[in-house]
Design a protein around this motif. Structure first.
Motif, short mmCIF file in Angstrom:
data_model
loop_
_atom_site.label_atom_id
_atom_site.label_comp_id
_atom_site.label_asym_id
_atom_site.label_seq_id
_atom_site.Cartn_x
_atom_site.Cartn_y
_atom_site.Cartn_z
N THR A 22 0.84 -1.18 0.00
CA THR A 22 0.00 0.00 0.00
C THR A 22 0.88 1.24 0.00
OG1 THR A 22 -1.56 -1.26 1.30
CG2 THR A 22 -1.91 1.11 1.19
N ALA A 23 0.53 2.20 -0.82
CA ALA A 23 1.30 3.44 -0.86
C ALA A 23 0.38 4.61 -0.61
CB ALA A 23 1.98 3.58 -2.23
N ARG A 24 0.89 5.61 0.12
CA ARG A 24 0.17 6.87 0.27
C ARG A 24 0.69 7.81 -0.79
NH1 ARG A 24 -4.42 7.65 2.69
NH2 ARG A 24 -3.90 9.79 3.23
N LEU A 25 -0.15 8.11 -1.78
CA LEU A 25 0.28 8.98 -2.87
C LEU A 25 -0.58 10.23 -2.87
CD1 LEU A 25 0.64 6.33 -5.72
CD2 LEU A 25 2.43 7.21 -4.26
N ASP A 26 0.05 11.34 -2.56
CA ASP A 26 -0.68 12.61 -2.63
C ASP A 26 -1.98 12.55 -1.83
OD1 ASP A 26 -0.43 15.17 -3.52
OD2 ASP A 26 -1.61 14.88 -5.32
N GLY A 27 -1.91 12.00 -0.62
CA GLY A 27 -3.08 11.95 0.24
C GLY A 27 -4.06 10.83 -0.08
N GLN A 28 -3.69 10.02 -1.03
CA GLN A 28 -4.61 8.96 -1.44
C GLN A 28 -3.95 7.59 -1.19
OE1 GLN A 28 -6.75 7.48 -5.44
NE2 GLN A 28 -5.68 9.39 -5.60
N THR A 29 -4.76 6.61 -0.75
CA THR A 29 -4.20 5.28 -0.54
C THR A 29 -4.33 4.47 -1.82
OG1 THR A 29 -4.82 5.38 1.77
CG2 THR A 29 -4.28 3.23 0.89
N VAL A 30 -3.21 3.94 -2.27
CA VAL A 30 -3.16 3.21 -3.54
C VAL A 30 -2.56 1.85 -3.29
CG1 VAL A 30 -2.15 3.21 -5.85
CG2 VAL A 30 -2.92 5.35 -4.84
#
Lengths: 632, 79
Positions: free
Chosen positions: A50-58
């Motif tokens: 899981t990655a936090r990208l620009d405030g979004q969980t991806v």
């Protein structure tokens, strides 16, 4: 209850060739917190994070490294099958992130074209752009973006430069540019298309890395390279055989202190027994592997990151090719001489899933250090301490060497046979890229070693702990009090004889009698499932010999007489048979647990146990017969 | 243009241009995926101490191939 409307999590598929920096990017995005499993039906590792990208969980899916999308083997077909949504439990990604080593763009563009043709939002991440520059190459990213019609981003692979911008970009695949005209789908047309794109964007092809060239002159020199290879392998061997020992002894001693502390603090009884002999000893039997695992993987990943492991594989490939394996399986097999646990784990570095499986299946045949105490006891008790060849060689040492060789030769033969008849030859050619030498990155390295150790603890350690507690129970219960007046060793012997393991030993006696083993050896064999060397302590208990004094056990087994027949239990034939049994049998539940963890199913550990047990039984039976005939 | 030979027969240090990949599938596709197309420039850099495999440089990558695979690639030696 009302169902909340949840925006489904965005799934990014990370695709790229081996050595393209894909895993480095995956780790940078997910921070090494990957969930590792297998794809159904194949031994191909499945990694999601899981990655936090620009405030979004991806959700990031690290797809196996591959050079093309055309399915070539069931293992390799995983990538195209995941993209097509044909793999159960794995939803296809919503967008693709393609990693390409900037220096290898000329080779990789065809693969990029294939991926663009998947009709998913696609973006290209060019890694190691600093290396391209250092090697005198030049690439026009704007022109490449225009030619492909997808977002293209260059990153400096190892130092994270460009990653912040990448994170923002990756958070919104819906905004990615899509190509107005997709690349041609026909292979030949696609190649022509790639060449024309390259002409427009690759302003200057990279030259050779001058450092790498200088170093390789020594490292891959026919003589110097061979000498270095042998030195590195000796270092591996030394590391896990000798240098891990102090830490292992310390763990052993620490567990003993802890166990006696618990015993002293608690009233005698079930709880104290369970905690000290069951639980703490069980934890000890897991933790004891950590020094070997961390040392082995410390060196392995260091050499891998630097770029030496590919070269080592190149040097030794010719030898391994003869048994259907490749150079990278060598370290795994060598490590198994110390212990099959780190050896089986080291097979991860073998890229072909089939060859990795074969390596895992034969690793237990390499003579691990747990067999040594068993060999030592039996050889010291029954092989005369004389010399042969005019005093040149000791007979005892010669027998020991023979046992080592027998294991190694059998492992090589088994590898050749398994890859031919059971696992199947790799249908793909041996392919190895030699990356340029690079400085290792400390944080990544620590993360890799920690990953190996923690996955062992979590996935295999729990099984080892459970089984060792069960074995302890079998050896201890049902508890029958010894007759009054018996000494401590007598009481121990009495307890073991009446335990479940004792009954089990008697129950299997008819099955092992053809090998020349009686029930006492049977109990030892049951107990040795915990670890091979445990048979020595168990025999000491059965024979009521004090453990501290090695000679008393040696004498006891020498003089043991079967009360029914009046003949000696340990004859030359039964000793030879028992030695042979230990060469082959997979009596080690830790190995089985690690096999299960590495192949993600019980199928292969069960297979390994069965074929090695069959081999051990058959070989021991023949040995017993033949030696009996000669010594009768 | 000199006569054609197989990639495995290319002397150490020599450069060549790929003419064709004659391998059956799936090997042919794999070799093309690795960048061996007609027209690709290849240099044989060195061989392993036991003679096989060899390292070739092509398209910015150092690639190690066994003789059994390199035999399937036809090249013409560059002068």
């Amino acid at each position: 209850m009302t169902e909340a409307v949840v925006q489904p999590t965005l799934r990014l598929g990370l695709v790229g060739s081996p050595n393209s920096g894909k895993t480095t990017l995956f780790n940078a995005l997910t921070g090494l917190r990957a969930k590792v499993g297998n794809y159904p039906g194949v031994t191909v590792e499945r990694r999601e994070g899981t990655a936090r990208l620009d405030g979004q969980t991806v959700r990031v899916i690290d797809l196996p490294g591959t050079y093309g999308l055309e399915p070539m083997s069931p293992d390799e077909a995983v990538v195209s099958r995941v993209l097509a949504g044909e793999v159960a439990d794995v939803a296809p990604p919503d967008a693709l992130v393609v990693t390409v080593d900037a220096c290898a763009i000329s080779r990789s563009l065809g693969f990029v074209a294939e991926l663009i043709n998947q009709d998913l939002p696609t973006c290209l991440v060019l890694t190691m752009t600093d290396e391209l520059q250092a090697r005198g190459g030049k690439l026009d990213l704007d022109r490449l973006r225009a030619a492909l019609g997808i977002p293209v981003l260059g990153v400096v692979g190892h130092r994270g430069i460009g990653l912040d911008f990448l994170r923002q970009l990756l958070a919104r695949p819906s905004a990615w540019e899509r190509p107005p005209i997709p690349p041609p789908r026909d292979a030949e047309e696609r190649h022509a298309w790639c060449e024309s794109v390259l002409e427009r964007v690759l302003l200057r092809a990279p030259g050779r890395d001058s450092w790498t060239e200088q170093i390789d002159r020594v490292v891959l020199h026919p003589l110097g390279g061979t000498a270095l290879f042998i030195a590195v392998m000796v270092l591996f061997f030394q590391l896990i055989f000798a240098w891990a020992t102090p830490a292992m002894d310390a763990i052993d001693a620490g567990m003993n202190v802890l166990a006696s502390g618990v015993r002293a603090a608690l009233p005698p009884g079930l709880l104290a027994d369970f905690l000290s002999d069951g639980l703490i000893a069980g934890v000890g039997s897991v933790v004891i592997f950590l020094p070997q695992i961390t040392l082995l993987f410390g060196l392995l990943y260091l050499l891998e990151d630097v770029g030496y492991m590919a070269r080592a594989a190149f040097v030794v490939d010719r030898l391994m090719a003869r048994i259907g394996l490749e150079g990278r399986a060598f370290v795994a097999l060598l490590s198994s001489y110390a212990c099959a646990i780190p050896g089986i784990m080291a097979a991860r570095t073998v890229p072909s899933p089939r060859q990795r499986l074969v390596t895992i299946l034969v690793a237990p045949l390499m003579t691990c250090s747990a067999r040594l105490p068993v060999y030592a006891l039996l050889i010291a008790a029954f092989v005369p301490n004389t010399t042969v060849l005019g005093g040149l060689l000791g007979l005892q040492g010669l027998v020991l060497l023979g046992l080592y060789l027998l294991g190694a030769v059998t492992a090589l033969m088994a590898a050749a046979l398994l890859s031919r008849f059971v696992v199947g030859h790799a249908s793909l050619p041996f392919v190895l890229e030699l990356p340029p030498y690079r400085m290792p990155r400390f944080r990544l390295w620590i993360g890799q070693v920690w990953g190996a150790a923690s996955s062992f603890l979590r996935r295999a350690g729990t099984i080892i702990l459970l089984v060792s507690i069960v074995l302890w129970g079998l050896l201890t219960y049902p508890r029958v009090e010894a007759p009054a007046g018996a000494s401590q060793v007598e009481a121990n012997r009495y307890a073991l004889e009446h335990s479940a393991a004792g009954s089990l030993g008697r129950a299997i006696e008819p099955a092992i009698a053809p090998l020349g083993f009686d029930w006492k050896i049977g109990v030892g064999l049951v107990a040795s499932l915990a670890a091979r060397e445990v048979i020595v302590a168990t025999l000491a208990q059965v024979y009521a010999a004090s453990e501290e004094d090695g000679t008393s056990l040696r004498n006891a087994i020498r003089e043991d007489v079967d009360p029914r027949s009046g003949e000696r239990v340990f004859t030359p034939a039964s000793v030879a048979s028992l030695l042979i049994f230990f060469v082959f049998a997979l009596q080690c539940m830790s190995t089985l647990a690690v096999m299960r963890r590495e192949t993600n199913s019980w199928r292969w550990p069960a297979f390994a146990f069965a074929y090695l047990f069959g081999l051990a039984y058959g070989a021991s039976f023949l040995t017993y017969r033949i030696v009996s005939a000669f010594t009768a | 243009m000199s006569e054609s030979l197989s990639l495995s027969g290319l002397p150490i240090g020599a450069a060549a241009t790929v003419i064709a990949v004659d391998a059956a599938e799936p090997l042919g596709t794999r070799l093309r995926d690795l960048g061996l197309h007609p027209g690709t420039k290849v240099i044989c850099l060195r061989r392993a101490p036991l003679g096989d495999p060899r390292i070739y440089e092509l398209r910015g990558v150092q690639l190690c191939l066994r003789g059994s695979e390199a035999r399937k690639v036809r090249v013409s030696a560059d002068d």
